[in-house]
Design an enzyme around this catalytic site. Sequence first.
Site, PDB file in Angstrom:
ATOM      1  CB  VAL A  90      -0.317  -5.608   3.703  1.00  0.00           C
ATOM      2  CG1 VAL A  90       0.016  -6.503   2.320  1.00  0.00           C
ATOM      3  CG2 VAL A  90      -1.119  -6.555   4.690  1.00  0.00           C
ATOM      4  CB  SER A 143      -0.898   0.129   0.995  1.00  0.00           C
ATOM      5  OG  SER A 143      -1.972  -0.837   1.020  1.00  0.00           O
ATOM      6  CE1 TYR A 172      -4.878   1.450   4.037  1.00  0.00           C
ATOM      7  CE2 TYR A 172      -3.117   0.441   5.247  1.00  0.00           C
ATOM      8  CZ  TYR A 172      -3.742   0.597   4.003  1.00  0.00           C
ATOM      9  OH  TYR A 172      -3.180   0.490   2.831  1.00  0.00           O
ATOM     10  CE  LYS A 224      -3.604   0.575  -1.317  1.00  0.00           C
ATOM     11  NZ  LYS A 224      -4.442   0.085  -0.197  1.00  0.00           N
ATOM     12  CE1 TYR A 271      -4.145  -1.285  -5.159  1.00  0.00           C
ATOM     13  CE2 TYR A 271      -4.524  -3.629  -5.191  1.00  0.00           C
ATOM     14  CZ  TYR A 271      -4.320  -2.427  -4.560  1.00  0.00           C
ATOM     15  OH  TYR A 271      -4.535  -2.587  -2.954  1.00  0.00           O
TER      16      TYR A 271
HETATM   17  O1  DON Z   1      -4.634  -5.029  -2.380  1.00  0.00           O
HETATM   18  C1  DON Z   1      -3.926  -5.557  -1.127  1.00  0.00           C
HETATM   19  O2  DON Z   1      -4.446  -6.094  -0.468  1.00  0.00           O
HETATM   20  C2  DON Z   1      -2.465  -5.286  -0.937  1.00  0.00           C
HETATM   21  N1  DON Z   1      -1.934  -5.417  -2.423  1.00  0.00           N
HETATM   22  C3  DON Z   1      -2.054  -4.024  -0.372  1.00  0.00           C
HETATM   23  C4  DON Z   1      -2.701  -3.898   0.893  1.00  0.00           C
HETATM   24  C5  DON Z   1      -1.911  -3.197   1.807  1.00  0.00           C
HETATM   25  O3  DON Z   1      -0.824  -3.060   1.899  1.00  0.00           O
HETATM   26  C6  DON Z   1      -2.706  -2.711   3.352  1.00  0.00           C
HETATM   27  N2  DON Z   1      -1.606  -2.203   4.199  1.00  0.00           N
HETATM   28  N3  DON Z   1      -1.570  -2.360   5.186  1.00  0.00           N
END
Ligand code: DON
Length: 313
Positions: free
Chosen positions: A267, A69, A249, A72, A197
């Site tokens: 994540v 994330s 978040y 992003k 993405y």
């Molecule tokens: O789309 C997802 O779930 C992962 N590629 C990224 C989510 C993420 O990093 C949330 N962060 N804490």
Amino acid sequence: MDNWDLTSLQRVLEETVQNTIGEAEKGQVPSYIPELARQEKRRLGVSVCLKDGSVFSAGDAHLPFTLQSISKTFSLMVALCEHGERYVFERVGKEPTGDPFNSIIKLETIKPHKPLNPMINAGAIAVAGMIPGGSVEERLEKIMRLLRKMTGNPDLRVNDEMYQSEKQTADRNRALAYFLKDSRILDGDVEETLDLYFRHCSIEVTTVEVARLAAILAADGYDIASKEQLFPREVARICKTFMVTCGMYNASGEFAIDVGIPAKSGVAGGIMAAVPQRMGLGVFGPALDDKGNSVAGVKLLQKLSDLWDLSIF
Ligand code: DON
């Protein structure tokens, strides 16, 4: 503390990693992406990039991990540079959600059905849809070009195993994306936008590179290494504001009180933290709390923030 005694800076980083790594026991590696579930839990690395561009690291700072994330922030940056604020914020909102990062619930209950912000998965997928180009490769290249410039690493690449692993298991993200298509937030080929993405989430970095990214955000887009303004100040301001309100978040409020630095987590266990006009920090610790943020990483940032008086509030 801006007149750094560099020996003590290095010592503080090493000691803080040593006395924080045990926090990893309180977290879990994520299980919903198989490639992330294989990570070793007890790891902690940190890098600090100062205003003059010098970088100091301790712990597992040279272990590669994927941005997830954190990326992003940079897809948003590209979308803002390509289209301007008005176009982007007609399709994605500016408000925190209070829900988990991959939640679907508010997409349907809030009208119009646009994602609440660009840091949650739905919002970032909408932003990926705004990145123009004739193919996924061409669209990805826009993000890679920016990141290669910012990190100074021309070899920056997507970790293909991670990308494949996410692509094969991303049914929730697929659900979000098709809902966005139905709501006319996404147009064009949904699978291609999802592909973009997944790929930008799978860009591989170390804490050294994340600290450099953060330092350029901290300096409002100015890169001391190349002596270039890499993106407009206004874009940096918007990104850092989202990092404060939504970057961690539904733990962003708690993080603002306990640490007080604009930050974005991923994540895979990374955190990018930009202390305005002072420094960039990159942290990596794969064990996560129940909100999806690195447990040891947050603790380490809290300790450094207390020690060096880094809170912006
Ligand atoms: O789309 C997802 O779930 C992962 N590629 C990224 C989510 C993420 O990093 C949330 N962060 N804490």
